[in-house]
Design a protein around this motif. Structure first.
Motif, PDB file in Angstrom:
ATOM      1  N   TYR A  86      -3.150  -0.337   8.368  1.00  0.00           N
ATOM      2  CA  TYR A  86      -2.463  -0.972   9.489  1.00  0.00           C
ATOM      3  C   TYR A  86      -1.832   0.094  10.392  1.00  0.00           C
ATOM      4  O   TYR A  86      -0.617   0.206  10.515  1.00  0.00           O
ATOM      5  CB  TYR A  86      -1.439  -1.975   8.944  1.00  0.00           C
ATOM      6  CG  TYR A  86      -2.110  -2.968   8.033  1.00  0.00           C
ATOM      7  CD1 TYR A  86      -2.922  -3.976   8.546  1.00  0.00           C
ATOM      8  CD2 TYR A  86      -1.999  -2.867   6.653  1.00  0.00           C
ATOM      9  CE1 TYR A  86      -3.595  -4.858   7.722  1.00  0.00           C
ATOM     10  CE2 TYR A  86      -2.665  -3.742   5.808  1.00  0.00           C
ATOM     11  CZ  TYR A  86      -3.463  -4.733   6.346  1.00  0.00           C
ATOM     12  OH  TYR A  86      -4.131  -5.602   5.522  1.00  0.00           O
ATOM     13  N   GLU A 105       0.219  -1.262  13.441  1.00  0.00           N
ATOM     14  CA  GLU A 105       1.559  -1.703  13.059  1.00  0.00           C
ATOM     15  C   GLU A 105       2.466  -0.505  12.759  1.00  0.00           C
ATOM     16  O   GLU A 105       3.621  -0.478  13.173  1.00  0.00           O
ATOM     17  CB  GLU A 105       1.484  -2.615  11.826  1.00  0.00           C
ATOM     18  CG  GLU A 105       0.968  -4.012  12.110  1.00  0.00           C
ATOM     19  CD  GLU A 105      -0.543  -4.098  12.144  1.00  0.00           C
ATOM     20  OE1 GLU A 105      -1.078  -5.203  12.296  1.00  0.00           O
ATOM     21  OE2 GLU A 105      -1.202  -3.039  12.024  1.00  0.00           O
ATOM     22  N   THR A 138      -2.323   3.796   5.134  1.00  0.00           N
ATOM     23  CA  THR A 138      -2.437   2.360   5.365  1.00  0.00           C
ATOM     24  C   THR A 138      -3.559   2.034   6.335  1.00  0.00           C
ATOM     25  O   THR A 138      -3.911   2.837   7.209  1.00  0.00           O
ATOM     26  CB  THR A 138      -1.111   1.802   5.910  1.00  0.00           C
ATOM     27  OG1 THR A 138      -1.219   0.372   6.048  1.00  0.00           O
ATOM     28  CG2 THR A 138      -0.763   2.405   7.255  1.00  0.00           C
ATOM     29  N   SER A 193       0.591  -9.816  13.326  1.00  0.00           N
ATOM     30  CA  SER A 193      -0.665  -9.901  12.586  1.00  0.00           C
ATOM     31  C   SER A 193      -0.504 -10.612  11.250  1.00  0.00           C
ATOM     32  O   SER A 193      -1.493 -10.928  10.592  1.00  0.00           O
ATOM     33  CB  SER A 193      -1.214  -8.494  12.339  1.00  0.00           C
ATOM     34  OG  SER A 193      -0.296  -7.726  11.567  1.00  0.00           O
ATOM     35  N   ASP A 200       0.843  -1.193   0.000  1.00  0.00           N
ATOM     36  CA  ASP A 200       0.000   0.000   0.000  1.00  0.00           C
ATOM     37  C   ASP A 200       0.882   1.247   0.000  1.00  0.00           C
ATOM     38  O   ASP A 200       2.112   1.156  -0.113  1.00  0.00           O
ATOM     39  CB  ASP A 200      -0.982  -0.022   1.183  1.00  0.00           C
ATOM     40  CG  ASP A 200      -0.293   0.055   2.551  1.00  0.00           C
ATOM     41  OD1 ASP A 200       0.872   0.491   2.630  1.00  0.00           O
ATOM     42  OD2 ASP A 200      -0.943  -0.343   3.553  1.00  0.00           O
ATOM     43  N   VAL A 243       1.118  -9.212   8.763  1.00  0.00           N
ATOM     44  CA  VAL A 243       1.461  -8.134   7.837  1.00  0.00           C
ATOM     45  C   VAL A 243       2.977  -7.919   7.841  1.00  0.00           C
ATOM     46  O   VAL A 243       3.645  -8.163   8.859  1.00  0.00           O
ATOM     47  CB  VAL A 243       0.749  -6.830   8.267  1.00  0.00           C
ATOM     48  CG1 VAL A 243       1.198  -5.646   7.429  1.00  0.00           C
ATOM     49  CG2 VAL A 243      -0.756  -7.005   8.168  1.00  0.00           C
ATOM     50  N   PHE A 271       3.089  -1.270   3.369  1.00  0.00           N
ATOM     51  CA  PHE A 271       2.607  -2.456   4.073  1.00  0.00           C
ATOM     52  C   PHE A 271       1.987  -3.457   3.096  1.00  0.00           C
ATOM     53  O   PHE A 271       1.298  -3.061   2.150  1.00  0.00           O
ATOM     54  CB  PHE A 271       1.577  -2.078   5.141  1.00  0.00           C
ATOM     55  CG  PHE A 271       2.185  -1.385   6.326  1.00  0.00           C
ATOM     56  CD1 PHE A 271       2.527  -2.099   7.459  1.00  0.00           C
ATOM     57  CD2 PHE A 271       2.416  -0.017   6.304  1.00  0.00           C
ATOM     58  CE1 PHE A 271       3.098  -1.466   8.555  1.00  0.00           C
ATOM     59  CE2 PHE A 271       2.983   0.625   7.394  1.00  0.00           C
ATOM     60  CZ  PHE A 271       3.332  -0.099   8.517  1.00  0.00           C
ATOM     61  N   VAL A 272       2.237  -4.739   3.357  1.00  0.00           N
ATOM     62  CA  VAL A 272       1.696  -5.818   2.535  1.00  0.00           C
ATOM     63  C   VAL A 272       0.850  -6.714   3.429  1.00  0.00           C
ATOM     64  O   VAL A 272       1.354  -7.260   4.418  1.00  0.00           O
ATOM     65  CB  VAL A 272       2.819  -6.635   1.871  1.00  0.00           C
ATOM     66  CG1 VAL A 272       2.230  -7.691   0.941  1.00  0.00           C
ATOM     67  CG2 VAL A 272       3.769  -5.722   1.103  1.00  0.00           C
ATOM     68  N   SER A 273      -0.409  -6.887   3.070  1.00  0.00           N
ATOM     69  CA  SER A 273      -1.343  -7.587   3.956  1.00  0.00           C
ATOM     70  C   SER A 273      -1.258  -9.108   3.861  1.00  0.00           C
ATOM     71  O   SER A 273      -1.569  -9.802   4.827  1.00  0.00           O
ATOM     72  CB  SER A 273      -2.775  -7.146   3.645  1.00  0.00           C
ATOM     73  OG  SER A 273      -3.112  -7.473   2.300  1.00  0.00           O
ATOM     74  N   SER A 274      -0.869  -9.632   2.714  1.00  0.00           N
ATOM     75  CA  SER A 274      -0.882 -11.096   2.537  1.00  0.00           C
ATOM     76  C   SER A 274       0.418 -11.579   1.886  1.00  0.00           C
ATOM     77  O   SER A 274       0.394 -12.074   0.758  1.00  0.00           O
ATOM     78  CB  SER A 274      -2.084 -11.499   1.687  1.00  0.00           C
ATOM     79  OG  SER A 274      -2.108 -10.748   0.477  1.00  0.00           O
ATOM     80  N   VAL A 285       6.115  -4.998   6.313  1.00  0.00           N
ATOM     81  CA  VAL A 285       6.346  -3.691   5.707  1.00  0.00           C
ATOM     82  C   VAL A 285       7.704  -3.727   5.005  1.00  0.00           C
ATOM     83  O   VAL A 285       8.643  -4.383   5.470  1.00  0.00           O
ATOM     84  CB  VAL A 285       6.309  -2.557   6.768  1.00  0.00           C
ATOM     85  CG1 VAL A 285       7.485  -2.653   7.745  1.00  0.00           C
ATOM     86  CG2 VAL A 285       6.295  -1.187   6.094  1.00  0.00           C
TER      87      VAL A 285
END
Length: 229
Positions: free
Chosen positions: A98, A101, A96, A73, A37, A75, A41-44, A77
């Protein structure tokens, strides 16, 4: 909607530390960057690794080399997100999701780091960034915080490979510091179902288990020699 264009800096990607990683790990770094994002941050990350034909080992390598920072969590970064010059114009920037985080991070010289640590990129003779080394703020590491019951508890901070190696040298054991850190990074610094509280105690446990393993190996060799006599 995320910005369509992402940037990567040669100051990060053209270093020995980065280029010595497996090609699958390098590829995963770029895929994570493309899908991050606007704050990096990367969620998956595990899903992305699978889609790209990479593995969780590639994620572990990126974390151990500090190219990504993992959170409980799930996640992650991109550590050098801002150094890669991914600064979005205010009219297009989307914060983000998150927030919790992100609140755990601070920025130094365009590099994300966990609050309470100091990351100074080492540079070679050409001025390129090599492996980032984390220097922990000892006063913060040892500082106690008060919980709701009014009792003082110490906040756990993961050690660096150098700190583990120094402690192992003091004890004169044969524990491999890199293997120790890599193992617990993969476990998110959990021992069983509990978050680690004292990494030095964990080192002593490894040391004890190693002694027992070596003793058993010697006993087995002695028994084999006796049977063959």
């Amino acid at each position: 909607m995320l910005a369509a264009k992402r940037m990567f800096s040669l100051a990060v990607a053209d270093t020995d530390l980065f280029l010595e990683m497996p090609s699958s790990t390098q590829a995963l770094y770029f895929h994570l960057g493309l899908r991050a994002d606007d704050d990096g941050f990367v969620s998956s990350p595990k899903k992305i690794a699978k889609i790209c034909g990479c593995g969780e080992d590639d994620l572990k390598i990126l974390a151990s080399k500090h190219f990504i920072l993992p959170f409980e969590s799930g996640v992650v970064v991109i550590t050098h997100w801002l150094l890669n010059n991914n600064r979005i114009k205010s009219d297009r920037y989307k914060q983000t999701l998150y927030i919790a985080e992100k609140s755990m991070l601070e920025v130094e010289n365009g590099v994300y780091m966990f609050t309470g640590s100091r990351m100074y990129p080492e540079r070679n003779q050409n001025g390129d960034i090599t492996e980032p080394q984390i220097r922990l703020d000892k006063s913060r590491e040892e500082k106690n915080r008060v919980n709701n019951n009014g009792r003082k508890t110490s906040r756990f901070t993961p050690p660096t490979v150098e700190e583990v190696q120094e402690y192992c040298s003091e004890r004169g054991n044969a524990v491999d510091a890199q293997s120790f850190v890599d193992f617990y990074i993969s476990k998110d610094w959990y021992i069983g179902k509990n978050k680690m509280k004292d990494w030095k105690a964990a080192v002593r446990t490894w040391e004890k288990n190693q002694r027992q393993k070596n003793k058993k190996s010697k006993d087995d060799e002695g028994l084999e020699g006796w049977l063959n006599a």
